[in-house]
Design a protein around this motif. Structure first.
Motif, PDB file in Angstrom:
ATOM      1  N   VAL A  21      24.618 -72.778  -1.133  1.00  0.00           N
ATOM      2  CA  VAL A  21      23.204 -72.954  -1.463  1.00  0.00           C
ATOM      3  C   VAL A  21      22.709 -74.317  -1.001  1.00  0.00           C
ATOM      4  O   VAL A  21      21.576 -74.450  -0.533  1.00  0.00           O
ATOM      5  CB  VAL A  21      22.963 -72.770  -2.974  1.00  0.00           C
ATOM      6  CG1 VAL A  21      21.503 -73.070  -3.313  1.00  0.00           C
ATOM      7  CG2 VAL A  21      23.301 -71.348  -3.409  1.00  0.00           C
ATOM      8  N   ALA A  22      23.553 -75.326  -1.099  1.00  0.00           N
ATOM      9  CA  ALA A  22      23.162 -76.675  -0.674  1.00  0.00           C
ATOM     10  C   ALA A  22      22.685 -76.692   0.776  1.00  0.00           C
ATOM     11  O   ALA A  22      21.818 -77.498   1.149  1.00  0.00           O
ATOM     12  CB  ALA A  22      24.324 -77.652  -0.862  1.00  0.00           C
ATOM     13  N   LEU A  23      23.222 -75.804   1.607  1.00  0.00           N
ATOM     14  CA  LEU A  23      22.817 -75.742   3.015  1.00  0.00           C
ATOM     15  C   LEU A  23      21.385 -75.254   3.190  1.00  0.00           C
ATOM     16  O   LEU A  23      20.782 -75.437   4.254  1.00  0.00           O
ATOM     17  CB  LEU A  23      23.771 -74.828   3.797  1.00  0.00           C
ATOM     18  CG  LEU A  23      25.240 -75.258   3.846  1.00  0.00           C
ATOM     19  CD1 LEU A  23      26.065 -74.215   4.594  1.00  0.00           C
ATOM     20  CD2 LEU A  23      25.385 -76.622   4.505  1.00  0.00           C
ATOM     21  N   GLU A  24      20.830 -74.618   2.155  1.00  0.00           N
ATOM     22  CA  GLU A  24      19.464 -74.107   2.221  1.00  0.00           C
ATOM     23  C   GLU A  24      18.421 -75.188   1.936  1.00  0.00           C
ATOM     24  O   GLU A  24      17.234 -74.994   2.203  1.00  0.00           O
ATOM     25  CB  GLU A  24      19.276 -72.970   1.209  1.00  0.00           C
ATOM     26  CG  GLU A  24      20.152 -71.757   1.432  1.00  0.00           C
ATOM     27  CD  GLU A  24      19.728 -70.965   2.654  1.00  0.00           C
ATOM     28  OE1 GLU A  24      18.518 -70.808   2.881  1.00  0.00           O
ATOM     29  OE2 GLU A  24      20.624 -70.511   3.397  1.00  0.00           O
ATOM     30  N   LEU A  25      18.854 -76.317   1.384  1.00  0.00           N
ATOM     31  CA  LEU A  25      17.925 -77.339   0.917  1.00  0.00           C
ATOM     32  C   LEU A  25      17.712 -78.379   2.012  1.00  0.00           C
ATOM     33  O   LEU A  25      18.661 -78.989   2.497  1.00  0.00           O
ATOM     34  CB  LEU A  25      18.459 -77.988  -0.362  1.00  0.00           C
ATOM     35  CG  LEU A  25      18.919 -77.008  -1.458  1.00  0.00           C
ATOM     36  CD1 LEU A  25      19.324 -77.770  -2.709  1.00  0.00           C
ATOM     37  CD2 LEU A  25      17.839 -75.976  -1.765  1.00  0.00           C
ATOM     38  N   LYS A  26      16.471 -78.598   2.388  1.00  0.00           N
ATOM     39  CA  LYS A  26      16.129 -79.464   3.513  1.00  0.00           C
ATOM     40  C   LYS A  26      15.325 -80.684   3.059  1.00  0.00           C
ATOM     41  O   LYS A  26      14.666 -80.674   2.020  1.00  0.00           O
ATOM     42  CB  LYS A  26      15.319 -78.684   4.558  1.00  0.00           C
ATOM     43  CG  LYS A  26      15.951 -77.362   4.990  1.00  0.00           C
ATOM     44  CD  LYS A  26      17.335 -77.551   5.601  1.00  0.00           C
ATOM     45  CE  LYS A  26      17.911 -76.206   6.053  1.00  0.00           C
ATOM     46  NZ  LYS A  26      19.324 -76.346   6.510  1.00  0.00           N
ATOM     47  N   ARG A  27      15.404 -81.715   3.863  1.00  0.00           N
ATOM     48  CA  ARG A  27      14.703 -82.982   3.591  1.00  0.00           C
ATOM     49  C   ARG A  27      13.227 -82.728   3.283  1.00  0.00           C
ATOM     50  O   ARG A  27      12.553 -81.952   3.970  1.00  0.00           O
ATOM     51  CB  ARG A  27      14.830 -83.904   4.798  1.00  0.00           C
ATOM     52  CG  ARG A  27      14.111 -85.240   4.670  1.00  0.00           C
ATOM     53  CD  ARG A  27      14.415 -86.145   5.836  1.00  0.00           C
ATOM     54  NE  ARG A  27      15.815 -86.557   5.812  1.00  0.00           N
ATOM     55  CZ  ARG A  27      16.280 -87.590   5.109  1.00  0.00           C
ATOM     56  NH1 ARG A  27      15.449 -88.323   4.378  1.00  0.00           N
ATOM     57  NH2 ARG A  27      17.556 -87.902   5.153  1.00  0.00           N
ATOM     58  N   GLY A  28      12.749 -83.383   2.228  1.00  0.00           N
ATOM     59  CA  GLY A  28      11.347 -83.289   1.855  1.00  0.00           C
ATOM     60  C   GLY A  28      11.041 -82.195   0.852  1.00  0.00           C
ATOM     61  O   GLY A  28       9.945 -82.173   0.271  1.00  0.00           O
ATOM     62  N   MET A  29      11.975 -81.270   0.614  1.00  0.00           N
ATOM     63  CA  MET A  29      11.747 -80.199  -0.348  1.00  0.00           C
ATOM     64  C   MET A  29      11.841 -80.717  -1.785  1.00  0.00           C
ATOM     65  O   MET A  29      12.633 -81.600  -2.090  1.00  0.00           O
ATOM     66  CB  MET A  29      12.787 -79.082  -0.182  1.00  0.00           C
ATOM     67  CG  MET A  29      12.623 -78.226   1.041  1.00  0.00           C
ATOM     68  SD  MET A  29      13.915 -76.939   1.083  1.00  0.00           S
ATOM     69  CE  MET A  29      13.340 -75.958   2.452  1.00  0.00           C
ATOM     70  N   VAL A  30      11.017 -80.147  -2.660  1.00  0.00           N
ATOM     71  CA  VAL A  30      11.133 -80.367  -4.102  1.00  0.00           C
ATOM     72  C   VAL A  30      11.843 -79.136  -4.671  1.00  0.00           C
ATOM     73  O   VAL A  30      11.360 -78.005  -4.513  1.00  0.00           O
ATOM     74  CB  VAL A  30       9.754 -80.553  -4.766  1.00  0.00           C
ATOM     75  CG1 VAL A  30       9.907 -80.729  -6.273  1.00  0.00           C
ATOM     76  CG2 VAL A  30       9.038 -81.747  -4.160  1.00  0.00           C
ATOM     77  N   VAL A  31      13.004 -79.350  -5.301  1.00  0.00           N
ATOM     78  CA  VAL A  31      13.893 -78.245  -5.673  1.00  0.00           C
ATOM     79  C   VAL A  31      14.269 -78.345  -7.147  1.00  0.00           C
ATOM     80  O   VAL A  31      14.678 -79.404  -7.621  1.00  0.00           O
ATOM     81  CB  VAL A  31      15.175 -78.258  -4.813  1.00  0.00           C
ATOM     82  CG1 VAL A  31      16.116 -77.134  -5.229  1.00  0.00           C
ATOM     83  CG2 VAL A  31      14.818 -78.141  -3.334  1.00  0.00           C
TER      84      VAL A  31
END
Length: 228
Positions: A22-32
């Protein structure tokens, strides 16, 4: 005792693999927003200087990795009561402001655990019929208002029943759908109310996934080995 320890270690490895994927889905600038359970592991597998803004509904923006045992401060926790650190520039505010962020549609991705998820992406994660209520928490608000929902869950329940089902038999958490499901066995995407198998874990197989998944799914043309 040793046998139980091996079982525990196997489950820990499965949970870690889900979090890594799942960590691979999270990109710079996203609020998660990271939900209860497996999602609380994800912040420990983001790269240094990842640039992802991790939000918690108890009033934090800029959660960091889990602290070392000797540095744990239980006044500094996520909504899951998981000890956290703060990234440089992090903010702490009231839960009312945090829910205003959620309800205002400012969360890019919510990563949620699930008791069940249907083949159309509908999630059940707060109650099992006949059992004590687990608690809704912020799940319904997140499902109603987040731009993208990812489910991070073990493929089977503790009773070894499929969690990915044709239709929910547990109370729904909301009518909006997840766009992706990540388990220790596979990665699925949901598109136009259909479930597609995108990735197969190295230790799994298509036959295993078919056997342990109640929902109907199609195999993507470019199905590949799960990235970790």
């Amino acid at each position: 005792m040793l046998k139980n320890q091996r079982i525990d270690n196997k489950e820990v490895k499965m949970r870690v693999n889900i979090a890594k994927r799942v960590a691979l889905e999270l990109k710079r600038g996203m609020v998660v927003n990271l939900g209860v359970g497996i999602p609380t592991l994800i912040q420990d597998f983001l790269p240094i200087n990842h640039g992802v803004y991790l939000q918690s509904e108890n009033g934090v923006l800029g959660m960091g990795a889990t602290p070392a045992r000797e540095d744990v401060d239980m006044d500094l926790i996520s909504a899951s009561k998981h000890p956290i650190t703060l990234e440089e520039g992090a903010s702490i505010f009231s839960s009312a402001d945090s829910f205003a962020m959620i309800r205002g549609g400012h969360i890019d991705i919510a990563v949620l655990g699930a008791l069940q998820v249907s083949e159309t992406g509908e999630i059940a994660n707060w109650a099992i019929p006949g059992a004590d209520i687990l608690g809704v928490g912020g799940a319904m608000d997140l499902i109603a208002n987040t731009k993208t929902i990812i489910v991070a869950t073990l493929h089977l329940s503790k009773e070894h029943r499929p969690k990915i089902v044709k239709r929910l038999t547990y109370p729904t958490s909301g009518i909006r759908q997840a766009s992706k499901i990540v388990t220790e066995k596979a990665v699925f995407k949901i598109e136009d109310d259909k479930l597609y198998l995108q990735e197969i874990a190295p230790e799994s197989s298509l036959e295993d996934i078919r056997y342990s998944t109640e929902a109907t799914f199609e195999v993507s043309r470019d199905v590949k080995v799960m990235s970790l």
